[in-house]
Scaffold this motif. Structure first.
Motif, PDB file in Angstrom:
ATOM      1  N   UNK A   1      29.826  26.689  48.261  1.00  0.00           N
ATOM      2  CA  UNK A   1      30.751  26.580  49.330  1.00  0.00           C
ATOM      3  C   UNK A   1      32.181  27.250  49.012  1.00  0.00           C
ATOM      4  N   UNK A   2      32.073  27.831  47.791  1.00  0.00           N
ATOM      5  CA  UNK A   2      33.481  28.633  47.358  1.00  0.00           C
ATOM      6  C   UNK A   2      32.978  29.992  46.572  1.00  0.00           C
ATOM      7  N   UNK A   3      32.372  30.798  47.479  1.00  0.00           N
ATOM      8  CA  UNK A   3      32.011  32.303  46.714  1.00  0.00           C
ATOM      9  C   UNK A   3      33.226  32.919  46.179  1.00  0.00           C
ATOM     10  N   UNK A   4      33.062  33.692  45.056  1.00  0.00           N
ATOM     11  CA  UNK A   4      33.837  34.456  44.574  1.00  0.00           C
ATOM     12  C   UNK A   4      34.346  35.532  45.456  1.00  0.00           C
ATOM     13  N   UNK A   5      35.818  35.817  45.537  1.00  0.00           N
ATOM     14  CA  UNK A   5      36.430  36.941  46.178  1.00  0.00           C
ATOM     15  C   UNK A   5      36.072  38.310  45.280  1.00  0.00           C
ATOM     16  N   UNK A   6      35.497  39.398  45.920  1.00  0.00           N
ATOM     17  CA  UNK A   6      35.189  40.615  45.092  1.00  0.00           C
ATOM     18  C   UNK A   6      35.956  41.788  45.740  1.00  0.00           C
ATOM     19  N   UNK A   7      36.605  42.412  45.064  1.00  0.00           N
ATOM     20  CA  UNK A   7      36.947  43.753  45.828  1.00  0.00           C
ATOM     21  C   UNK A   7      36.195  45.114  45.079  1.00  0.00           C
TER      22      UNK A   7
ATOM     23  N   UNK B   1      31.589  40.674  38.511  1.00  0.00           N
ATOM     24  CA  UNK B   1      32.784  39.938  37.881  1.00  0.00           C
ATOM     25  C   UNK B   1      33.050  38.745  38.830  1.00  0.00           C
ATOM     26  N   UNK B   2      32.543  37.773  38.600  1.00  0.00           N
ATOM     27  CA  UNK B   2      32.601  36.304  39.405  1.00  0.00           C
ATOM     28  C   UNK B   2      34.076  35.559  38.903  1.00  0.00           C
ATOM     29  N   UNK B   3      34.999  35.758  39.477  1.00  0.00           N
ATOM     30  CA  UNK B   3      36.565  35.594  39.194  1.00  0.00           C
ATOM     31  C   UNK B   3      36.628  34.085  39.839  1.00  0.00           C
ATOM     32  N   UNK B   4      37.571  33.375  39.272  1.00  0.00           N
ATOM     33  CA  UNK B   4      37.934  31.954  39.750  1.00  0.00           C
ATOM     34  C   UNK B   4      38.913  31.704  41.121  1.00  0.00           C
ATOM     35  N   UNK B   5      38.935  33.134  41.862  1.00  0.00           N
ATOM     36  CA  UNK B   5      39.501  33.535  43.089  1.00  0.00           C
ATOM     37  C   UNK B   5      38.461  33.171  44.260  1.00  0.00           C
ATOM     38  N   UNK B   6      38.276  32.180  44.869  1.00  0.00           N
ATOM     39  CA  UNK B   6      37.109  32.035  45.835  1.00  0.00           C
ATOM     40  C   UNK B   6      37.588  31.992  47.398  1.00  0.00           C
ATOM     41  N   UNK B   7      36.778  32.066  47.957  1.00  0.00           N
ATOM     42  CA  UNK B   7      36.834  31.850  49.516  1.00  0.00           C
ATOM     43  C   UNK B   7      36.088  30.558  50.030  1.00  0.00           C
TER      44      UNK B   7
ATOM     45  N   UNK C   1      44.500  32.388  54.037  1.00  0.00           N
ATOM     46  CA  UNK C   1      44.507  30.825  53.648  1.00  0.00           C
ATOM     47  C   UNK C   1      43.486  30.091  53.408  1.00  0.00           C
ATOM     48  N   UNK C   2      42.458  30.748  53.314  1.00  0.00           N
ATOM     49  CA  UNK C   2      41.047  30.356  52.708  1.00  0.00           C
ATOM     50  C   UNK C   2      40.664  30.650  51.449  1.00  0.00           C
ATOM     51  N   UNK C   3      41.607  31.342  50.737  1.00  0.00           N
ATOM     52  CA  UNK C   3      41.360  31.677  49.308  1.00  0.00           C
ATOM     53  C   UNK C   3      41.992  30.418  48.347  1.00  0.00           C
ATOM     54  N   UNK C   4      41.113  30.272  47.389  1.00  0.00           N
ATOM     55  CA  UNK C   4      41.474  29.118  46.283  1.00  0.00           C
ATOM     56  C   UNK C   4      41.371  29.816  44.928  1.00  0.00           C
ATOM     57  N   UNK C   5      42.545  29.417  44.222  1.00  0.00           N
ATOM     58  CA  UNK C   5      42.574  29.929  42.823  1.00  0.00           C
ATOM     59  C   UNK C   5      42.320  28.712  41.892  1.00  0.00           C
ATOM     60  N   UNK C   6      41.395  28.786  41.012  1.00  0.00           N
ATOM     61  CA  UNK C   6      41.005  27.595  40.239  1.00  0.00           C
ATOM     62  C   UNK C   6      41.344  28.217  38.846  1.00  0.00           C
TER      63      UNK C   6
END
Length: 452
Positions: free
Chosen positions: A179-185, A197-203, A220-225
């Protein structure tokens, strides 16, 4: 009205053309649906990455619920990040599922493609990979059997027909947190693997739904773990399945410099940050208040780092990143056509350090010796440096760098094309143009030969 984040402003296409010893400059706004609606209604109609739209009183809560299931049409299609070729066509990209074909000579917007209709993509990266044979790969999120998965999509090159009609998924991986896939650029492609590269910034998917209903922006949906490490996931280019994954320190990144295999090792070079504060630093309010924010420069304190991974190591083995250069580097480029996904030596970048004497640096890093070369000029701020090899070149850095310059202070109505010798970073040529309004800094670009 104004946008709240640097990722949100209306996409403006720039074109420098050199022909018969003369240079021209032109720019034109991308005619996206978002741009046209904003212009027609004189307000911000669609919420952007960091900007909330003005609520439309005619839209009910049921309209917003329905929009969740149609991201290609309900989200902004403002493709203001990058431009990439698909065959002989050029497309403007953002991270949403809609891309736009543009005329590389006139900058007209020719066609709008919604990839969510053909590939069920919810989003994709702004940086696909163009392979030597013309194939294009990109990574995105898609709904697979009712669940969100990261997918690798191949757009096979064809001289006749439509590359998009032939597009298909060639690799999949399940997110570390469903439910929190990683943000990728960005992502990497090597001889045998797609490197994720699956970083702990998730959507947060639930956050996306709530924010869509509440008319809030994507950020507002981004979560940094911060308590979780970063994973490097390898997807086989032969089978399309996840082969293994490794661990490294907690880090945030936007751009991978290069990834390659050599002597039983996987090397991944990227521009790394300790956390995701750099995204907050790009809010307009943060930029305007940077002089009174003692932490602002640290938010941009990224460094180019190398992950040197021994292939065949046990799953989730941890590898520590190594520093490539002790200065901030962003929007990195290499001799892409020859060395993408292969062992390489040099990369080029612009500075991400905002508190140095001259933040407008173009940087060259020798990854073998650690030697660093820089170019700068007072009150000049360059775009991503694009490497162009010299015809018949033998050395990796035998060629030129192209970069678009803007100026600050009292000279904002100016834009220039800079040409540097890629070996020495010596300035070879510069052509400047006066503009009727303040010229904005470019992000990413592409060189096209043989255009009049």
């Amino acid at each position: 009205m104004r946008f709240g984040h640097l990722f949100d402003s209306s996409a403006l296409l720039h074109r420098f053309a050199i022909h018969d010893g003369r240079a021209t400059y032109q720019c034109r706004f991308l005619q996206s649906n978002t741009y046209k609606r904003n212009q027609a209604e004189r307000r911000i109609v669609f919420s952007e990455f960091g900007t909330s739209a003005v609520p439309d009183p005619c839209h009910t809560i049921f309209d917003r619920v329905a929009a969740i299931f149609n991201p290609g049409e309900s989200l902004s299609d403002n493709a203001m990040i990058s431009v990439y070729p698909f065959g002989d066509e050029m497309y403007a990209f953002t991270e949403g599922p809609v891309i736009h074909r543009i005329d590389p000579v006139t900058l007209d917007t020719l066609e709008r493609k919604n990839l969510s209709k053909s590939l069920a993509l919810v989003n994709h990266t702004s940086h696909p990979h163009v392979m030597p044979n013309g194939d294009v790969f990109n990574v995105g999120m898609a709904v697979v059997k009712g669940r969100i998965q990261h997918v690798v999509v191949k757009f096979p090159f064809t001289e006749k027909g439509d590359m998009f009609e032939r597009a298909h998924v060639v690799g999949t991986m399940k997110p570390r947190w469903p439910l929190h896939p990683a943000y990728m650029h960005t992502f990497g492609v090597t001889e045998n693997y797609f490197v994720i590269v699956e970083q702990p910034l998730s959507v947060s998917l639930m956050g996306v739904v709530r924010n869509q209903l509440a008319n809030k922006p994507l950020a507002a949906s981004l979560r940094w773990y911060s308590q979780y490490e970063t994973h490097i996931v390898l997807i086989s280019r032969k089978t399309g399945k996840e082969v293994t994954r490794y661990r490294t320190d907690t880090l945030f990144y936007l751009h991978i410099i290069n990834a390659f295999e050599q002597d039983g090792r996987l090397v991944v070079d990227l521009c790394a940050y300790n956390d995701a504060k750099v995204i907050d630093a790009m809010y307009i309010q943060a930029i305007e208040s940077m002089q009174s924010n003692a932490d602002y420069a640290d938010w941009f304190r990224g460094r180019p780092k190398r992950l040197d991974i021994t292939l065949g190591s046990p799953r989730l083995t941890k590898f520590k990143p190594k520093l490539l250069a002790d200065l901030g580097c962003e929007t990195p480029r290499i001799h892409y056509d020859i060395y993408n996904g292969k062992p390489y030596r040099f990369f080029y970048a612009i500075s991400s350090d905002v508190d140095v004497e001259n933040p407008g640096l173009i940087i060259k890093v020798d990854t073998l010796t650690g030697e660093i070369k820089t170019w700068c000029d007072g009150n000049c701020y360059p775009s991503e440096p694009i490497f162009l090899p010299r015809p018949g070149a033998k050395a990796e850095d035998d060629g030129v760098l192209l970069s678009a310059l803007v100026r600050g202070a009292e000279d904002e109505h100016s834009v220039a094309l800079l040409i540097l010798d890629a070996s020495s970073l010596k300035e070879l040529a510069r052509v400047s143009f006066r503009t009727p309004s303040a010229a904005p800094k470019c992000l990413h670009g592409w060189f096209l030969p043989g255009r009049p």
